[in-house]
Write an enzyme that holds these catalytic residues in place. Structure first.
Site, PDB file in Angstrom:
ATOM      1  N   SER A   1     -39.327 -27.206  33.272  1.00 55.76           N
ATOM      2  CA  SER A   1     -40.301 -28.267  33.040  1.00 55.76           C
ATOM      3  C   SER A   1     -41.686 -27.644  32.984  1.00 55.76           C
ATOM      4  O   SER A   1     -41.900 -26.522  33.455  1.00 55.76           O
ATOM      5  CB  SER A   1     -40.231 -29.285  34.183  1.00 55.76           C
ATOM      6  OG  SER A   1     -41.345 -30.156  34.185  1.00 55.76           O
TER       7      SER A   1
ATOM      8  N   TYR B   1     -40.162 -32.509  42.680  1.00 52.34           N
ATOM      9  CA  TYR B   1     -39.726 -32.133  41.329  1.00 52.34           C
ATOM     10  C   TYR B   1     -40.367 -30.808  40.924  1.00 52.34           C
ATOM     11  O   TYR B   1     -39.682 -29.908  40.404  1.00 52.34           O
ATOM     12  CB  TYR B   1     -40.114 -33.244  40.356  1.00 52.34           C
ATOM     13  CG  TYR B   1     -39.687 -33.024  38.932  1.00 52.34           C
ATOM     14  CD1 TYR B   1     -38.375 -33.273  38.526  1.00 52.34           C
ATOM     15  CD2 TYR B   1     -40.594 -32.586  37.973  1.00 52.34           C
ATOM     16  CE1 TYR B   1     -37.985 -33.095  37.212  1.00 52.34           C
ATOM     17  CE2 TYR B   1     -40.216 -32.406  36.655  1.00 52.34           C
ATOM     18  CZ  TYR B   1     -38.908 -32.657  36.283  1.00 52.34           C
ATOM     19  OH  TYR B   1     -38.527 -32.467  34.974  1.00 52.34           O
TER      20      TYR B   1
END
Length: 261
Positions: free
Chosen positions: A144, A157
Site C-alpha cells: 500500500s 493498517y
C-alpha cells in the site's frame, strides 16, 4: 509477447472474490493463468467463480482463513492434490479498521496485523516449500502507499503494510537463490465499491485525491492488471524484493496547492 505469457501457470489469489483482488486475478487469467481463489464468504465466492467462468477463465474457489495456519496448510495440500502445484501466489487478502491510535482497541490492532501481515507470511511459507523444490515461483504481496506514508486513523493498517514491505524484501533475500521472486504491488486510491460513497463530485476527499494525484483521477481496478502480470511472468525473473507503486504518481510528488492548475 512470450515474456508475459502465463499459459500453464496456476495462480492462487487470496481474497480474490471482489475488488482489486478480482481485477488482478482477471488480469492473470487473461494472460493464460489458471485461477485458484480463496476467501471467507461463500456467497462472494460463488459469485466470483460464476463471473470468472463466464469470462472463459479456468477458476476454482476454496473457503478458509489465511490467518489460521492449520487450515491454510490443509487447504494448500488439498489444492495441490486436486489441481497441482501453485506457480504464483498473490497475497491480497486484507482488512482495514479506521480508528485514531489513542482510542483504537488493542484487539482491533492485532486483528489487522494478523490478516494483513501474518496471513501473507503463513501463505508464503506454505507455498514457498513447493516452489523451493521446483526451483521456481512468484510471490506478489499487495502492499500500500501506507507502506511508505502515514495517515490519520490507519495506524494498524500502516504498521502492517510497512511490515509487509519489509517482509517482501526479507523473503526475496532468503529465497532468490531458489529462483523465487518475491515482490509487491502498492495500489494508490482506486475506484471500487468501497470508495464509491466518497468519489462523488463535491465530496472533500474526492477533491483531495484528484488534486493530490498527478494523473488527476482515481485508479481503475484494471490498472493493476499489468503490474500483476509483469510480476507473475518471466518478464520479472531478475526483479526481486521490489514494490511497484501503482498510484498515478502520488508518491512522486509533494502535491500542489488546491488553486494551482
Amino acid at each position: 509477447m512470450n515474456l508475459f505469457n502465463l499459459t500453464g501457470k496456476r495462480a492462487l489469489i487470496t481474497g480474490g472474490t471482489h475488488g482489486l483482488g478480482q481485477a488482478m486475478a482477471e488480469g492473470l487469467a487473461s494472460a493464460g493463468a489458471e485461477l485458484v481463489i480463496t476467501g471467507t464468504t461463500p456467497s462472494k465466492m460463488n459469485e466470483a467463480i460464476v463471473y470468472y467462468t463466464s469470462k472463459g477463465y479456468k477458476a476454482k474457489g476454496y473457503i478458509f482463513d489465511v490467518t489460521n495456519e492449520t487450515d491454510a496448510a490443509k487447504y494448500i495440500d488439498i489444492i495441490t492434490e486436486e489441481l497441482g502445484n501453485i506457480d504464483i501466489l498473490v497475497n491480497n487478502a486484507g482488512i482495514i479498521k479506521r480508528e485514531l491510535a489513542i482510542t483504537m482497541p488493542i484487539s482491533d490492532f492485532r486483528k489487522v496485523i494478523d490478516v494483513d501481515l501474518v496471513g501473507p507470511f503463513i501463505m508464503s511459507q506454505l507455498v514457498a516449500k513447493q516452489m523451493i523444490e521446483r526451483r521456481e515461483g512468484k510471490i506478489i504481496n499487495i502492499c500500500s502507499m501506507m507502506s511508505e506514508l502515514g495517515r490519520n486513523s490507519v495506524s494498524a493498517y500502516a504498521a502492517a503494510k510497512g511490515g509487509l514491505k519489509m517482509l517482501t524484501q526479507n523473503l526475496a533475500t532468503e529465497w532468490a537463490k531458489y529462483n523465487i521472486q518475491v515482490n509487491g504491488i502498492g495500489p494508490g486510491y482506486f475506484a471500487t465499491s468501497q470508495t464509491e460513497p466518497i468519489r462523488v463530485d463535491g465530496h472533500p476527499f474526492n477533491e483531495f485525491i484528484i488534486n493530490r494525484t498527478p494523473a488527476a483521477r482515481w485508479g481503475n481496478p484494471e490498472d493493476l492488471a499489468g503490474a500483476a502480470v509483469f510480476l507473475a511472468s518471466k518478464a520479472s525473473d531478475f526483479v526481486n524484493g521490489q514494490v511497484v507503486y501503482v498510484d498515478g504518481g502520488i508518491l512522486a510528488t509533494i502535491g500542489k496547492p488546491s488553486n494551482e492548475e
